[in-house]
Scaffold this motif. Structure first.
Motif, PDB file in Angstrom:
ATOM      1  N   ASP A  64       3.953  -1.373  10.679  1.00 33.23           N
ATOM      2  CA  ASP A  64       3.289  -0.794  11.844  1.00 33.23           C
ATOM      3  C   ASP A  64       1.976  -0.133  11.405  1.00 33.23           C
ATOM      4  N   PRO A  65       1.039   0.045  12.353  1.00 32.57           N
ATOM      5  CA  PRO A  65      -0.274   0.599  12.013  1.00 32.57           C
ATOM      6  C   PRO A  65      -0.205   1.963  11.323  1.00 32.57           C
ATOM      7  N   ALA A  66       0.713   2.825  11.743  1.00 34.61           N
ATOM      8  CA  ALA A  66       0.802   4.160  11.144  1.00 34.61           C
ATOM      9  C   ALA A  66       1.168   4.083   9.665  1.00 34.61           C
ATOM     10  N   ARG A  67       2.046   3.162   9.308  1.00 32.64           N
ATOM     11  CA  ARG A  67       2.440   3.014   7.895  1.00 32.64           C
ATOM     12  C   ARG A  67       1.264   2.500   7.064  1.00 32.64           C
ATOM     13  N   ILE A  68       0.526   1.533   7.602  1.00 25.49           N
ATOM     14  CA  ILE A  68      -0.647   1.008   6.891  1.00 25.49           C
ATOM     15  C   ILE A  68      -1.676   2.121   6.714  1.00 25.49           C
ATOM     16  N   GLN A  69      -1.902   2.897   7.766  1.00 24.28           N
ATOM     17  CA  GLN A  69      -2.849   4.005   7.687  1.00 24.28           C
ATOM     18  C   GLN A  69      -2.442   4.972   6.583  1.00 24.28           C
ATOM     19  N   ALA A  70      -1.182   5.325   6.524  1.00 22.49           N
ATOM     20  CA  ALA A  70      -0.699   6.257   5.498  1.00 22.49           C
ATOM     21  C   ALA A  70      -0.876   5.687   4.094  1.00 22.49           C
ATOM     22  N   MET A  71      -0.621   4.400   3.923  1.00 23.57           N
ATOM     23  CA  MET A  71      -0.768   3.776   2.603  1.00 23.57           C
ATOM     24  C   MET A  71      -2.221   3.819   2.150  1.00 23.57           C
ATOM     25  N   ILE A  72      -3.140   3.522   3.062  1.00 23.38           N
ATOM     26  CA  ILE A  72      -4.565   3.531   2.709  1.00 23.38           C
ATOM     27  C   ILE A  72      -5.010   4.961   2.408  1.00 23.38           C
ATOM     28  N   GLU A  73      -4.593   5.911   3.241  1.00 23.84           N
ATOM     29  CA  GLU A  73      -4.977   7.310   3.018  1.00 23.84           C
ATOM     30  C   GLU A  73      -4.427   7.835   1.695  1.00 23.84           C
ATOM     31  N   ASN A  74      -3.222   7.430   1.325  1.00 20.66           N
ATOM     32  CA  ASN A  74      -2.651   7.848   0.039  1.00 20.66           C
ATOM     33  C   ASN A  74      -3.417   7.251  -1.129  1.00 20.66           C
ATOM     34  N   GLY A  75      -3.879   6.000  -0.974  1.00 17.78           N
ATOM     35  CA  GLY A  75      -4.586   5.317  -2.049  1.00 17.78           C
ATOM     36  C   GLY A  75      -6.051   5.688  -2.165  1.00 17.78           C
ATOM     37  N   LEU A  76      -6.632   6.158  -1.063  1.00 16.01           N
ATOM     38  CA  LEU A  76      -8.035   6.573  -1.037  1.00 16.01           C
ATOM     39  C   LEU A  76      -8.101   8.000  -0.494  1.00 16.01           C
ATOM     40  N   PRO A  77      -7.796   8.985  -1.325  1.00 16.32           N
ATOM     41  CA  PRO A  77      -7.762  10.373  -0.860  1.00 16.32           C
ATOM     42  C   PRO A  77      -9.065  10.779  -0.166  1.00 16.32           C
ATOM     43  N   GLY A  78      -8.913  11.433   0.969  1.00 15.56           N
ATOM     44  CA  GLY A  78     -10.072  11.896   1.725  1.00 15.56           C
ATOM     45  C   GLY A  78     -10.616  10.883   2.712  1.00 15.56           C
ATOM     46  N   VAL A 104      -6.140   2.346  12.208  1.00 16.50           N
ATOM     47  CA  VAL A 104      -5.531   1.016  12.126  1.00 16.50           C
ATOM     48  C   VAL A 104      -4.947   0.671  13.488  1.00 16.50           C
ATOM     49  N   SER A 105      -5.161  -0.571  13.907  1.00 14.77           N
ATOM     50  CA  SER A 105      -4.543  -1.060  15.137  1.00 14.77           C
ATOM     51  C   SER A 105      -3.965  -2.444  14.876  1.00 14.77           C
ATOM     52  N   GLY A 106      -3.042  -2.832  15.726  1.00 19.30           N
ATOM     53  CA  GLY A 106      -2.415  -4.146  15.625  1.00 19.30           C
ATOM     54  C   GLY A 106      -1.098  -4.130  16.368  1.00 19.30           C
ATOM     55  N   ALA A 107      -1.024  -4.915  17.426  1.00 12.91           N
ATOM     56  CA  ALA A 107       0.142  -4.858  18.304  1.00 12.91           C
ATOM     57  C   ALA A 107       1.262  -5.816  17.914  1.00 12.91           C
ATOM     58  N   ASP A 108       0.955  -6.860  17.138  1.00 10.29           N
ATOM     59  CA  ASP A 108       1.985  -7.882  16.897  1.00 10.29           C
ATOM     60  C   ASP A 108       2.791  -7.661  15.616  1.00 10.29           C
ATOM     61  N   THR A 149      -4.615  -0.576  -2.185  1.00 10.58           N
ATOM     62  CA  THR A 149      -3.740   0.488  -1.682  1.00 10.58           C
ATOM     63  C   THR A 149      -2.507  -0.092  -0.995  1.00 10.58           C
ATOM     64  N   LEU A 150      -2.586  -1.347  -0.580  1.00 11.02           N
ATOM     65  CA  LEU A 150      -1.492  -1.972   0.166  1.00 11.02           C
ATOM     66  C   LEU A 150      -0.595  -2.833  -0.711  1.00 11.02           C
ATOM     67  N   GLY A 151      -1.043  -3.127  -1.930  1.00 14.69           N
ATOM     68  CA  GLY A 151      -0.231  -3.861  -2.898  1.00 14.69           C
ATOM     69  C   GLY A 151       0.353  -5.150  -2.366  1.00 14.69           C
TER      70      GLY A 151
END
Length: 79
Positions: free
Chosen positions: A2-16, A21-25, A53-55
């Motif tokens: 889901d978009p929230a998980r992707i957002q968190a992964m990117i934020e963790n990998g790129l601090p600051g 992120v969007s995506g409905a499917d 960041t997404l591996g």
């Protein structure tokens, strides 16, 4: 995925980073990432930083990710 998980992964990998992120499917996503780490880097290098960041999720749970990558200065010029 889901978009929230992707957002968190990117934020963790790129601090600051500021990340949207969007995506409905659940497999195709779009992200805007504003990060100081992009300064002086070409678009391909910026995208590689985000993909790192997404591996293994890239090409797996995340089938496609359209990226817009900006430095804070570039983002400020667009606002």
């Amino acid at each position: 995925m889901d978009p929230a998980r992707i957002q968190a992964m990117i934020e963790n990998g790129l601090p600051g980073a500021r990340v949207e992120v969007s995506g409905a499917d659940g497999v195709h996503f779009e992200a805007t990432v504003v990060a100081s780490q992009f300064a002086g880097k070409l678009p391909l290098a910026r995208h590689r930083l985000v993909y790192a960041t997404l591996g293994e999720q890239m090409g797996g749970a995340i089938h496609a990710l359209a990226l817009k990558t900006l430095t804070p200065e570039e983002a400020g010029n667009r606002e």
